[in-house]
Scaffold this motif. Structure first.
Motif, PDB file in Angstrom:
ATOM      1  N   ALA A  30      -9.618 -50.822   3.353  1.00  0.00           N
ATOM      2  CA  ALA A  30      -8.424 -51.085   3.993  1.00  0.00           C
ATOM      3  C   ALA A  30      -8.724 -52.640   4.724  1.00  0.00           C
ATOM      4  CB  ALA A  30      -7.877 -50.236   5.002  1.00  0.00           C
ATOM      5  N   ILE A  31      -9.943 -52.568   5.537  1.00  0.00           N
ATOM      6  CA  ILE A  31     -10.490 -53.748   6.387  1.00  0.00           C
ATOM      7  C   ILE A  31     -10.635 -54.908   5.369  1.00  0.00           C
ATOM      8  CG2 ILE A  31     -12.300 -54.654   7.995  1.00  0.00           C
ATOM      9  CD1 ILE A  31     -12.837 -51.789   8.962  1.00  0.00           C
ATOM     10  N   THR A  32     -11.334 -54.781   4.357  1.00  0.00           N
ATOM     11  CA  THR A  32     -11.352 -55.767   3.306  1.00  0.00           C
ATOM     12  C   THR A  32     -10.084 -56.680   3.014  1.00  0.00           C
ATOM     13  OG1 THR A  32     -13.333 -54.742   2.292  1.00  0.00           O
ATOM     14  CG2 THR A  32     -12.345 -56.478   0.936  1.00  0.00           C
ATOM     15  N   LEU A  33      -9.134 -55.561   2.933  1.00  0.00           N
ATOM     16  CA  LEU A  33      -7.683 -56.122   2.431  1.00  0.00           C
ATOM     17  C   LEU A  33      -6.930 -56.771   3.525  1.00  0.00           C
ATOM     18  CD1 LEU A  33      -5.255 -56.119   0.753  1.00  0.00           C
ATOM     19  CD2 LEU A  33      -4.389 -54.012   1.755  1.00  0.00           C
ATOM     20  N   VAL A  34      -7.196 -56.568   4.961  1.00  0.00           N
ATOM     21  CA  VAL A  34      -6.680 -57.149   5.995  1.00  0.00           C
ATOM     22  C   VAL A  34      -7.548 -58.644   6.324  1.00  0.00           C
ATOM     23  CG1 VAL A  34      -5.580 -55.357   7.370  1.00  0.00           C
ATOM     24  CG2 VAL A  34      -7.843 -56.278   7.997  1.00  0.00           C
ATOM     25  N   GLU A  35      -8.781 -58.529   5.880  1.00  0.00           N
ATOM     26  CA  GLU A  35      -9.623 -59.773   5.936  1.00  0.00           C
ATOM     27  C   GLU A  35      -9.408 -60.758   4.898  1.00  0.00           C
ATOM     28  OE1 GLU A  35     -13.678 -58.191   5.786  1.00  0.00           O
ATOM     29  OE2 GLU A  35     -13.645 -57.779   8.021  1.00  0.00           O
ATOM     30  N   SER A  36      -8.766 -60.285   3.912  1.00  0.00           N
ATOM     31  CA  SER A  36      -8.603 -61.245   2.758  1.00  0.00           C
ATOM     32  C   SER A  36      -7.503 -62.391   3.065  1.00  0.00           C
ATOM     33  CB  SER A  36      -8.020 -60.476   1.510  1.00  0.00           C
ATOM     34  OG  SER A  36      -7.376 -61.366   0.671  1.00  0.00           O
ATOM     35  N   ALA A  37      -8.158 -63.560   2.449  1.00  0.00           N
ATOM     36  CA  ALA A  37      -7.251 -64.764   2.891  1.00  0.00           C
ATOM     37  C   ALA A  37      -6.284 -64.922   1.592  1.00  0.00           C
ATOM     38  CB  ALA A  37      -8.307 -65.951   3.206  1.00  0.00           C
ATOM     39  N   PRO A  39      -3.321 -64.891  -0.671  1.00  0.00           N
ATOM     40  CA  PRO A  39      -1.788 -65.001  -0.458  1.00  0.00           C
ATOM     41  C   PRO A  39      -1.257 -63.701  -1.172  1.00  0.00           C
ATOM     42  CG  PRO A  39      -2.270 -67.142  -1.213  1.00  0.00           C
ATOM     43  CD  PRO A  39      -3.651 -66.310  -1.276  1.00  0.00           C
ATOM     44  N   GLN A  40      -1.783 -63.175  -1.999  1.00  0.00           N
ATOM     45  CA  GLN A  40      -1.039 -62.226  -2.807  1.00  0.00           C
ATOM     46  C   GLN A  40      -1.642 -60.831  -2.125  1.00  0.00           C
ATOM     47  OE1 GLN A  40      -3.570 -63.880  -3.987  1.00  0.00           O
ATOM     48  NE2 GLN A  40      -4.909 -62.851  -5.615  1.00  0.00           N
ATOM     49  N   HIS A  41      -2.310 -60.759  -1.363  1.00  0.00           N
ATOM     50  CA  HIS A  41      -2.911 -59.788  -0.410  1.00  0.00           C
ATOM     51  C   HIS A  41      -2.180 -59.670   1.109  1.00  0.00           C
ATOM     52  CE1 HIS A  41      -6.987 -59.577  -2.403  1.00  0.00           C
ATOM     53  NE2 HIS A  41      -6.128 -58.838  -3.244  1.00  0.00           N
ATOM     54  N   LYS A  42      -1.396 -60.558   1.339  1.00  0.00           N
ATOM     55  CA  LYS A  42      -0.820 -60.850   2.485  1.00  0.00           C
ATOM     56  C   LYS A  42       0.182 -59.574   2.803  1.00  0.00           C
ATOM     57  CE  LYS A  42       1.789 -64.104   5.206  1.00  0.00           C
ATOM     58  NZ  LYS A  42       2.186 -65.283   5.241  1.00  0.00           N
ATOM     59  N   ASN A  43       1.212 -59.395   1.788  1.00  0.00           N
ATOM     60  CA  ASN A  43       2.194 -58.313   1.871  1.00  0.00           C
ATOM     61  C   ASN A  43       1.527 -56.814   2.155  1.00  0.00           C
ATOM     62  OD1 ASN A  43       4.264 -60.176   2.190  1.00  0.00           O
ATOM     63  ND2 ASN A  43       4.929 -60.141   0.157  1.00  0.00           N
ATOM     64  N   ALA A  44       0.872 -57.026   1.255  1.00  0.00           N
ATOM     65  CA  ALA A  44      -0.082 -55.417   1.491  1.00  0.00           C
ATOM     66  C   ALA A  44      -0.506 -55.303   2.546  1.00  0.00           C
ATOM     67  CB  ALA A  44      -0.781 -55.427   0.048  1.00  0.00           C
ATOM     68  N   ALA A  45      -1.247 -56.013   3.052  1.00  0.00           N
ATOM     69  CA  ALA A  45      -1.977 -56.031   4.490  1.00  0.00           C
ATOM     70  C   ALA A  45      -1.046 -55.771   5.365  1.00  0.00           C
ATOM     71  CB  ALA A  45      -2.835 -57.117   4.647  1.00  0.00           C
ATOM     72  N   GLN A  46       0.224 -56.334   5.566  1.00  0.00           N
ATOM     73  CA  GLN A  46       1.253 -56.140   6.452  1.00  0.00           C
ATOM     74  C   GLN A  46       1.726 -54.627   6.325  1.00  0.00           C
ATOM     75  OE1 GLN A  46       3.900 -58.809   7.722  1.00  0.00           O
ATOM     76  NE2 GLN A  46       2.102 -60.703   7.910  1.00  0.00           N
ATOM     77  N   ALA A  47       1.938 -54.368   5.066  1.00  0.00           N
ATOM     78  CA  ALA A  47       2.476 -53.017   4.838  1.00  0.00           C
ATOM     79  C   ALA A  47       1.465 -51.905   5.466  1.00  0.00           C
ATOM     80  CB  ALA A  47       2.882 -52.911   3.497  1.00  0.00           C
ATOM     81  N   LEU A  48       0.364 -52.032   4.981  1.00  0.00           N
ATOM     82  CA  LEU A  48      -0.746 -51.255   5.519  1.00  0.00           C
ATOM     83  C   LEU A  48      -0.734 -50.991   6.783  1.00  0.00           C
ATOM     84  CD1 LEU A  48      -3.385 -49.655   4.407  1.00  0.00           C
ATOM     85  CD2 LEU A  48      -4.795 -51.657   5.240  1.00  0.00           C
ATOM     86  N   LEU A  49      -0.817 -52.334   7.717  1.00  0.00           N
ATOM     87  CA  LEU A  49      -0.836 -52.117   9.017  1.00  0.00           C
ATOM     88  C   LEU A  49       0.359 -51.381   9.785  1.00  0.00           C
ATOM     89  CD1 LEU A  49      -2.242 -55.541  10.034  1.00  0.00           C
ATOM     90  CD2 LEU A  49      -3.482 -53.289  10.513  1.00  0.00           C
TER      91      LEU A  49
ATOM     92  N   ALA B 314       4.885 -52.815  23.020  1.00  0.00           N
ATOM     93  CA  ALA B 314       5.034 -51.244  22.877  1.00  0.00           C
ATOM     94  C   ALA B 314       4.276 -50.628  21.639  1.00  0.00           C
ATOM     95  CB  ALA B 314       6.359 -50.850  22.784  1.00  0.00           C
ATOM     96  N   GLY B 315       3.515 -51.703  20.989  1.00  0.00           N
ATOM     97  CA  GLY B 315       2.642 -51.166  19.767  1.00  0.00           C
ATOM     98  C   GLY B 315       3.559 -50.623  18.621  1.00  0.00           C
ATOM     99  N   GLU B 316       4.795 -50.797  18.829  1.00  0.00           N
ATOM    100  CA  GLU B 316       5.710 -50.458  17.407  1.00  0.00           C
ATOM    101  C   GLU B 316       5.717 -51.455  16.240  1.00  0.00           C
ATOM    102  OE1 GLU B 316       9.227 -50.389  19.439  1.00  0.00           O
ATOM    103  OE2 GLU B 316       8.548 -48.752  20.963  1.00  0.00           O
ATOM    104  N   LEU B 317       5.307 -52.608  16.551  1.00  0.00           N
ATOM    105  CA  LEU B 317       5.215 -53.674  15.772  1.00  0.00           C
ATOM    106  C   LEU B 317       4.078 -54.486  15.406  1.00  0.00           C
ATOM    107  CD1 LEU B 317       7.534 -54.655  13.463  1.00  0.00           C
ATOM    108  CD2 LEU B 317       7.904 -56.578  15.237  1.00  0.00           C
ATOM    109  N   PRO B 318       3.411 -54.649  14.225  1.00  0.00           N
ATOM    110  CA  PRO B 318       2.177 -55.399  14.247  1.00  0.00           C
ATOM    111  C   PRO B 318       2.638 -56.896  14.474  1.00  0.00           C
ATOM    112  CG  PRO B 318       2.559 -54.497  12.099  1.00  0.00           C
ATOM    113  CD  PRO B 318       3.816 -54.165  12.794  1.00  0.00           C
ATOM    114  N   ALA B 319       1.565 -57.498  15.117  1.00  0.00           N
ATOM    115  CA  ALA B 319       1.830 -58.912  15.628  1.00  0.00           C
ATOM    116  C   ALA B 319       2.066 -59.665  14.405  1.00  0.00           C
ATOM    117  CB  ALA B 319       0.708 -59.373  16.217  1.00  0.00           C
ATOM    118  N   ALA B 320       1.283 -59.761  13.310  1.00  0.00           N
ATOM    119  CA  ALA B 320       1.720 -60.556  12.439  1.00  0.00           C
ATOM    120  C   ALA B 320       3.074 -60.485  11.878  1.00  0.00           C
ATOM    121  CB  ALA B 320       0.490 -60.303  11.161  1.00  0.00           C
ATOM    122  N   ALA B 321       3.644 -59.186  11.589  1.00  0.00           N
ATOM    123  CA  ALA B 321       4.827 -58.973  11.259  1.00  0.00           C
ATOM    124  C   ALA B 321       6.082 -59.710  11.837  1.00  0.00           C
ATOM    125  CB  ALA B 321       4.940 -57.495  10.951  1.00  0.00           C
ATOM    126  N   ALA B 322       5.798 -59.297  13.331  1.00  0.00           N
ATOM    127  CA  ALA B 322       6.681 -60.158  14.275  1.00  0.00           C
ATOM    128  C   ALA B 322       6.644 -61.538  14.269  1.00  0.00           C
ATOM    129  CB  ALA B 322       6.381 -59.489  15.767  1.00  0.00           C
TER     130      ALA B 322
END
Lengths: 333, 333
Positions: A30-37, A39-49, B314-322
């Motif tokens: 999971a950390i590797t995913l959010v660290e990934s630069a 572009p194809q990982h960006k949406n997945a990382a945001q969904a995860l978070l 409030a911690g409801e939304l990740p910063a990157a998504a916002a």
């Protein structure tokens, strides 16, 4: 073809489940995913978070900084083990914006914390190499959230005291511990102007053997200095302590000081307020980074930039005028 | 009505003429114009700069920095007078991003440089109060250009060593002089990690009276330290010197060192190359500042920001998504 694409698709649900279960392999992925630069990982990382966010926030975040040679790794090794022995789950993350230059310095992270790296209630994560400061800081923040969702209740974030690192570190932790050592006299080594102003505790490390008297003198000196400095946390008097990461002296006391800090700031509301303010600042740095990426990704901007740059570099055009022309292109297109 | 508007209109042609003639009142007004944050002054300021630019660039730009108490003002007073006596025209500018907090510190600038402020071949300009770092730094750069167009051939830019000031200063000067003083022992006071790496000369000031031996010991120590540090300017060995701004000792030598530096880097092409690179960096900081202003000035962004901010806080939304949602609004509108 579709099946193949499906297989390559990252299974976010499984990853979320794994993290929430505290599975270490899932946590690392999971950390590797959010660290990934990529572009194809960006949406997945945001969904995860987004899915982990409701489970995050329930930890004490402790920043540890100090000059090279202050003994940060040994200190964290000993301190971390003391915390796991008390029943805590401890995650150690590192910010190292200079890592693109000094790759060597982080490869050794795991081995530098020998005891803690063998502890099943500890998770140690070296920082990503390369990347800009904003990027590294941003993924460190997200790594904190992921570790919290995996129920690590103490997060230690480490950085070497150089450049703006401490300020970045301060922006993501509840408690900042500055580690120093006494010099040949009783003076403090490697202390940067302005850094004691952002610390909640200053710990003179390596207070062992022949060094004890010097460390105690340095602590007394620091106590005097702290009288003239506004505290980093409203209502909390910044502490000056001695410790030996190597021998384990003073480690217990530091744990107690942090507990006291947490209890006090939670009661006063300061703890929550700082976190809220940190999220706001985080949002704005995310906005500005993404906004900048849009500008430099714009086709007309990319096409015009070299010529405008050349004119400014030759001293033919003022920078502000060139900037305005470029922005006009970005807004028209 | 039209006549009235005309009268309020700033007469750029007259201002340009005045600056080029070296008229001090026009020079002061021109700098005030570029420092102005008022929107109605922006076009006038840009027109002014565009017209002065062809006459700018013909100076040596010297940065002077050091911790509070190093004696910067007295040093610049003495050094500046030595330069005017050799036939130079000297402008002294200050960067003080903290001035919004400490207004008192710059009000005294003129009187702190008593001899120089009475010298008709010197022009001293305190920094604007308030403003963000980028803003102050940007107007300081523009003030340099204006002073050059008024035929000042030595521009001294002063800043106190705090935060990122020295890095900002380094980005706008040819030669950076770091002023330090010896402490109670022979150790150096107030030295910040990383700062000797950006200096072209380190001067131990207050080398007078009882202090001479300590200053010389500190200089020897600095010389040893410099052996282990990459020089700030390729091909130039960073010098360690002693001086007394108060007594005038060593001032002549510093002037000679800077002449040597200028001759050498002009011959090697390094002088020109640094200026070119500085202009490029200046362009990008101007672009990014203006681009940020556009975002936060956008109507839909201003309307949506409070709610998104609240959700992130409030911690409801990740910063990157916002951040992404906000940018979508900015780009759609």
């Amino acid at each position: 073809m579709e099946e193949k694409a499906d297989r390559q698709y990252i299974d976010i649900r499984a990853l979320v489940k794994g993290v929430l279960r505290g599975d270490r392999a899932a946590l690392a992925r999971a950390i590797t995913l959010v660290e990934s630069a990529a572009p194809q990982h960006k949406n997945a990382a945001q969904a995860l978070l987004a899915q982990l966010l409701p489970y995050a926030g329930q930890s004490v975040r402790i920043g540890v900084t100090g000059p090279p040679g202050a003994g940060k790794s040994t200190f964290i090794d000993t301190f971390g083990c003391a915390l796991t022995q008390r029943g805590h789950k401890v995650a150690v993350l590192a910010i190292d914006p200079s890592s693109a230059l000094h790759r060597g310095s982080i490869l050794g992270d795991k081995t530098r914390m020998e005891s803690l790296s063998r502890d099943e209630n500890a998770f140690i994560r070296p920082s990503p190499t390369g990347g800009v400061l904003g990027g590294v800081a941003s993924t460190t923040r997200e790594a904190i959230l992921i570790c919290e969702a995996a129920r690590y209740d103490i997060i230690i974030v480490e950085t070497v005291g150089a450049g703006q690192n401490e300020v970045t570190l301060r922006s993501m932790v509840d408690f900042l511990l500055l580690l120093l050592i006494a010099g040949a006299g009783d003076e403090l080594q490697g202390i940067k102007r302005g850094v004691i102003e952002i610390a909640d505790a200053v710990v003179i490390n390596k207070a062992d053997g022949d060094n004890i008297a010097r460390a105690q003198a340095a602590r007394a000196q620091m106590k005097r200095a702290l009288r003239f400095v506004a505290p980093a946390t409203v209502g909390w008097a910044t502490r000056a302590l001695t410790a030996s990461g190597l021998k384990g002296h003073g480690i217990e006391e530091i744990g107690e000081v942090i507990s006291e800090f947490t209890a006090q700031t939670k009661a006063s509301g300061g703890f929550k307020q700082r976190r809220t303010e940190q999220r706001r600042a985080w949002l704005h740095s995310a906005i500005e980074r993404q906004w900048r990426d849009i500008l430099y990704g714009h086709e007309a901007v990319r096409a015009a930039l070299p010529q405008l740059e050349a004119a400014v570099m030759a001293g033919e055009l003022p920078a502000a005028a060139a900037a305005e022309e470029l922005l006009r292109l970005a807004l028209d297109g």
